[in-house]
Design an enzyme around this catalytic site. Structure first.
Site, short mmCIF file in Angstrom:
data_model
loop_
_atom_site.label_atom_id
_atom_site.label_comp_id
_atom_site.label_asym_id
_atom_site.label_seq_id
_atom_site.Cartn_x
_atom_site.Cartn_y
_atom_site.Cartn_z
N HIS A 20 0.78 -1.06 -0.01
CA HIS A 20 0.01 -0.12 -0.26
C HIS A 20 0.82 1.29 -0.13
CE1 HIS A 20 -3.90 1.92 0.47
NE2 HIS A 20 -3.13 2.76 1.42
N HIS A 24 -10.43 2.95 -0.98
CA HIS A 24 -10.67 2.55 0.61
C HIS A 24 -11.63 1.09 0.31
CE1 HIS A 24 -10.24 4.38 4.66
NE2 HIS A 24 -9.28 4.45 4.17
#
Ligand SMILES: Nc1ncnc2c1ncn2[C@@H]1O[C@H](COP(=O)(O)OP(=O)(O)O)[C@@H](O)[C@H]1O
Ligand SMILES: [Mg+2]
Lengths: 90, 240, 749, 90
Positions: free
Chosen positions: C47, C93
């Site tokens: 990430h 998200h």
């Protein structure tokens, strides 16, 4: 001292959230729940020497801010460390 | 002529109101911070929409304790024109300048869309330039605009002609389908008994230019300009 | 600094591989402390480090005459004239939104808004791109309802209009929804603020929400697949506080006007850790902080927890020495307390102390530029051979065209998204010229004559069938959408949602998609100024459809010339721009009528696409084009229908005029093929020749195919109806389909 | 039968509303209220023969709809008509 304040809509006031919850419960088969009314629940940590004082402080908070007297009423419950608490905790 | 646009923490239509007053209407506008102690000689007070204090607890519940609200109350008591739009209306209800309260929309959702409202009364500073029964196409954007008042209060509101705006169809009919949120008697806006304090859920300031879909809301702001100027400042409620 | 030996299980819990650990030892020249290990683990997570994707992302075009800020900062920026910059980015998200749809989506909105105002830009518009499984499943309905409410709850509260987006449905997203959020802000071009730390001795400030134990290892979680053990790995869910963010937004923008800041960055994934080392690394400086000074929400938090917390609504600022009081005063005005937690140093290290004792000390570059980089193995997926074998002849006789049209209009992918965007405040700030549902969202820039058209798009079925062409089609569609509104595409951001990159087949999809995206952007002259990669979107070993979403920014010189999708007046002439071919592969038709994703995506000629877009922009500028709608899911028939909705006026289309003379298309193909580079526009009769001439100049085939008018949608050949549906009925189907699908079913007897 | 369900955020979960309410109470002088956590309160009308059954039905409703197990926990209280109710009503 821990004080619990329960704020509910007055019985005469329509409760859109409660109705939606009731319908949703029925739609998934929880028909035994005939009606739901939704309110607010506050846990207050109050600096007070006695349960009576804590209750008085919480009432003042509810009167000025936590509840709107036009549509809501409230109930107060002091967790008196001396007494035994109500309700089955989960 | 000067409008005070009150800014609470979480107000978010303050700039829209300012833009409408200053750049569309061509009047003077000034932001007034909620901690300020003075309305700085404004002729009109505007409580804008938004989410004061995040709408936490209840809409408008916390903002009513802001220091500026004491001044707003005094200004209103002196007959000064005060308008609360959306969240501003909710603040006026919470602080008792207007009667009643807001419940969650019947849909239990936030709703942003154009609606039609009928002007019920033209003897308030914010409707003086309207034609009685005029239908305005203006947007709503709220999750709690379901107006409620106790039966006796509601009766008195109607008897005193305090209902200023009602949700209707485009042709001005009061129907259940035209009521976007479940408000009693299709109420979209009301005034106080002195008629100088008006609150409404729809956003007239968002409907002042055709480019953004409608200019029907401009008449609300034009009304107050007309009222204040014809009263020669007699409406201004704050001792300057 | 003391430390125990690091066991395999500790490494595994941190998502670090043995060889990665060996590099840590080498870089530090010693064993890391547990806090240091935690810091490495989040910074080297997929990430944060983009370790699998970086080599590919480097190939994307990121420069251009308008680019003020390319990738590397919190957001990209392009010049929009008048001395102004558009600052924008898209972010995912996905994982948090599956665990807790409302809060996951809400905090996603909060995060992307911070990325924009961190740059000194006032956010003026939001978009969202969403993917869910089938709405037949209660779990999916609950997820979608929660996600939409969460996006609304956050964006509405802050007062940034959500002016558009897109939603797709496919079974592959059932256990792994996609929630991508785009935000755009405006700043003065010469006042863009960077996330950098420099100037030894300058104080480092912390402002915003207190730090709690929420979201610890969120970044690591976003770098792993979901499986039945995911529940245990769940960090405490982050709860959004839009009110706090609104205060931060206003306070930060006010501080930024004062010239007191060196740099500022929000604390997103990997929280304090990431902001500290990234700011130091960008500024070529070091940053020293003391965790005991960090405002804490809970008692007894360890330095490890404080450094790794992903509590929301927090910012890190480097303030010019001597200007502290000014900064503190502005934050106090907004009831925020800025706290000095450290200083900038010269040694290029991130040094973390706890009450004066050093508990972590790592060179910034070890965490950023020198993080691991992988060229993961790639292999063409086996499924491709299978889907390519598709032959439309297998499908048998088609259903009646009118019935197909009704079915398509009711498909959640095509149906009106009003149920969704009605919950979003799309009008606040009074700039929204074209609202959701009317095509690309358009916002004016007050104080100028300009406006921006924004769109987010990706047809993931096309990418699944051919990642290279599919990604090109995504770029083309997004750009075409803004061009339909009259906007010249000037910049884009991307959110690349894929499965597990450790699988060679997923990595192949990823690499091909990035390659295609780059090629398309180059051909159309659109720079990619930033984006986000979300990998490991898998549930129980099954990846989502590869979904590289484009967020496109288009510029209109004249805000008054914004074009909507809807026809304007009866009697106007309907013109089809572009070529229709027999291209049913990957179409909505194939999915809805035959439940298949097969064939090849429509072919794309980028030169022709560029011509079409230039034509659309030119036609909008002069007011020649009165309405324009991109021909996408559902093909010509759905596009014409959508052009009629909300107008109350129908249309009559001659199908014989549609096909190229050399192609004998069946009615179904003509109506529902999804050939690329097409748009349905309308024009007043007198100006048809002008439009046809303009099209010729741009090398775009243009055909007059019908007239606006009547009360039905009527598609015919030689006056004989092939498909006819009453407009009111069609609109009713299209408008209510999503609501009906989302309604909880009636109670079982 | 009347059943009360109290839904609260788990202690580890941040409660922005509660924090804002606490600050508001302080700003108007209610300093003795040290902390507030806000939850939800439901009053259910349940068709049930016994308190145990009512409690079971309410639990099922809470598990599926009233509470979000990811961030909330709940407590149930049956207003057994036989027993004396807890708390001072108001
Ligand atoms: N998630 C969403 N949020 C806001 N608006 C949306 C969303 N999804 C779709 N819309 C709006 O609905 C309309 C139709 O969407 P879509 O079918 O993707 O359009 P297009 O044909 O322009 O690609 C667009 O105007 C789009 O902005
Ligand atoms: Mg689309």
């Amino acid at each position: 001292m821990r004080v619990r304040v329960y704020v509910t809509l007055k019985p005469s006031v329509f409760d859109p959230q409660g109705r939606t919850v009731t319908e949703a419960l029925h739609s998934i088969g929880h028909d035994a729940v005939r009606d739901v009314r939704q309110g607010k629940y506050f846990e207050l940590d109050v600096a007070a020497g006695t349960a009576a004082e804590a209750s008085r402080i919480a009432s003042a908070a509810a009167d000025t801010l936590l509840a709107n007297p036009v549509i809501e009423s409230y109930r107060i419950d002091v967790d008196d460390p001396a007494a035994v608490g109500p309700g089955a905790a989960r | 002529m000067k409008f005070a646009v009150v800014v609470f923490p979480g107000s978010n239509c303050d700039h829209d109101a300012y833009h409408a007053v200053k750049h569309v209407l061509g009047q003077d506008a000034e932001f007034v911070w909620h901690k300020d102690a003075s309305l700085r000689g404004a002729d009109v007070v505007l409580l804008p929409g938004g989410f004061s204090y995040g709408d936490y607890l209840r809409t408008g519940a916390i903002a009513r304790f802001s220091p500026i609200m004491r001044e707003v109350t005094r200004f209103a008591a002196g007959g000064g024109p005060v308008i609360g739009i959306c969240n501003g209306f909710q603040v006026l209800l919470e602080c008792g300048l207007l009667p009643g309260a807001m419940l969650r929309n019947r849909s239990v959702q936030f709703q942003c869309e154009f609606v039609h409202v009928r002007v019920e009364q033209v003897d308030t500073p914010f409707t003086a330039a309207c034609v009685p029964g005029q239908v305005l196409r203006i947007p709503i954007a709220h999750g709690e605009g379901n107006y409620y008042a106790e039966p006796d209060v509601l009766t008195a509101l109607e008897a005193n002609r305090q209902v200023i705006f009602r949700y209707t169809t485009a042709s001005g009919d009061v129907t259940e389908a035209a009521n976007p949120n479940g408000s009693l008697n299709n109420i979209a806006g009301i005034c106080n008994t002195q008629r100088n304090v008006v609150g409404l859920m729809p956003h007239p300031e968002r409907a002042c230019e055709l480019a953004v879909g409608s200019r029907d809301g401009l008449v609300v702001l034009e009304s107050v300009v007309k009222s204040v100027s014809s009263a020669g400042g007699a409406l201004a409620g704050s001792p300057q | 600094m003391t430390s125990g030996p690091i066991s395999d299980s500790v490494l595994e819990r941190h998502g670090l591989k043995r060889d990665e650990y060996a590099r840590i030892l080498e870089m530090l020249g010693r064993e890391p402390t547990l806090t240091e290990l935690g810091i490495f683990s989040v910074m080297w997570s997929e990430h944060c480090s983009y370790k699998s994707s970086r080599v590919h992302l480097k190939t994307l075009p990121t420069t251009g005459p308008r680019v003020l800020q390319g990738p590397g900062e919190n957001a990209g920026a392009v010049d929009i004239g008048d001395g102004l910059a558009a600052v924008f980015k898209i972010e995912s998200h996905n994982h948090p939104s599956f665990i807790e749809p409302y809060q996951g989506a809400a905090t996603g909105v909060g995060g992307i808004i911070r990325d924009i105002f961190t740059m000194g830009a006032r956010p003026i518009a939001l978009l969202n791109s969403l993917r869910f499984g089938s709405l037949d499943l209660p779990l999916v309905r609950r997820t979608m309802t929660g996600v939409v409410a969460g996006i609304a709850g956050y964006g509405n509260s802050i007062g940034i209009p959500t002016i558009g987006g897109e939603i797709g449905f496919d079974e592959s997203y059932t256990g792994n929804p996609l929630v991508n959020v785009f935000c755009l802000g405006i700043s003065r071009a010469d006042e863009i603020i960077k996330g950098t730390a420099s100037g030894a001795g300058n104080p480092v400030y912390y402002v915003g929400a207190k730090t709690g134990r929420d979201g610890i290892h969120g970044a690591t979680m976003a770098s792993a697949e979901f499986d039945d053990k995911s529940a245990e790995k769940r960090p405490a869910v982050q709860v959004g506080d839009p009110f706090m963010e609104k205060l931060l937004l206003e306070a930060c923008l006010e501080v930024m006007k004062t010239d007191t800041l060196v740099g500022i960055q929000d604390m997103g994934a990997a929280g304090l850790t990431c902001s500290t080392c990234e700011m130091g690394s960008r500024g070529g400086a070091g940053v020293e902080i003391d965790v005991s000074l960090v405002p804490q929400r809970e008692t007894g938090m360890t330095p490890y927890e404080i450094m790794l917390s992903e509590s929301q609504e927090r910012m890190l600022l480097v303030v010019k020495r001597g200007r502290e009081a000014e900064v503190e005063r502005i934050f106090e005005k907004w009831d925020l307390h800025a706290v000095c937690i450290g200083t900038v140093t010269t040694d290029g290290r991130m040094r973390v102390k706890d009450r004066g004792t050093v508990i972590a000390e790592i060179p910034n570059t070890a965490l950023t530029d020198e993080a691991p980089l992988y060229r993961r193995p790639m292999q063409e997926p086996a499924y491709l051979a299978e889907v390519r074998r598709f032959d439309p002849a297998e499908l048998g006789a088609p259903a009646a065209p009118a019935a197909v049209l009704r079915r398509l209009l009711a498909s959640p992918g095509v149906a009106s998204k009003r149920w969704v965007y009605r919950q979003y405040d799309h009008m606040v700030r009074t700039n929204t010229l074209v609202t959701p549902g009317m095509g690309a969202g358009v916002v004016r820039i007050k104080g100028t004559t300009r406006a921006l058209a924004l769109s987010a798009d990706c047809n993931a079925r096309f990418v699944y069938l051919d990642p290279y062409v599919g990604a090109q089609l995504a770029v083309a569609e997004a750009a075409r959408n803004v061009a339909c509104a009259g906007g010249e595409p000037i910049g884009a951001t991307n959110c690349l949602n894929f499965g597990n990159p450790e699988k060679p087949e997923v990595m192949w999809q990823f690499a091909k998609a990035v390659e295609g995206m780059g090629a398309a952007c180059r051909a159309l002259g659109i720079p990619i100024t930033g984006g986000n990669v979300s990998l490991y979107n898998e549930t129980d070993g099954r990846a989502v459809l590869p979904t590289p979403v484009l967020g496109m920014v288009g510029l209109l010189e004249d805000a008054d010339r914004a074009v909507r999708r809807t026809f304007r007046e009866a009697g106007d002439v309907i013109v089809l721009l572009g070529e229709s071919k027999a291209e049913i592969g990957g179409s909505e038709y194939l999915k809805v009528m035959h439940d298949r994703i097969a064939g090849s995506p429509p072919a794309l000629d980028l030169a022709r696409e560029a011509g079409l877009q230039r034509l659309l922009v030119a036609g909008a500028k002069t007011g020649l084009i009165r309405s324009a709608h991109d021909c996408a899911e559902g093909g010509l028939a759905v596009t014409v229908a959508e052009s009629c909705f909300d107008t109350g006026i129908g249309a009559v289309v001659d199908l014989e005029a549609v096909g190229a003379p050399d192609q004998a298309l069946t009615s179904v193909m003509t109506l529902f093929s999804e050939s690329a580079s097409r748009a349905i526009v309308s024009v007043v009769p007198a100006r048809v020749p002008e439009l046809l001439e303009l099209a010729r100049e741009h090398g775009v085939p243009a055909r007059r195919i019908g007239l606006v008018g009547g009360s039905t949608l009527r598609f015919g050949i030689d006056g004989v109806p092939v498909a006819e549906v009453a407009l009111a009925e069609a609109q009713e189907i299209w408008e209510t389909a999503l609501e009906r699908a989302l309604e909880v079913e009636p109670a079982l007897a």
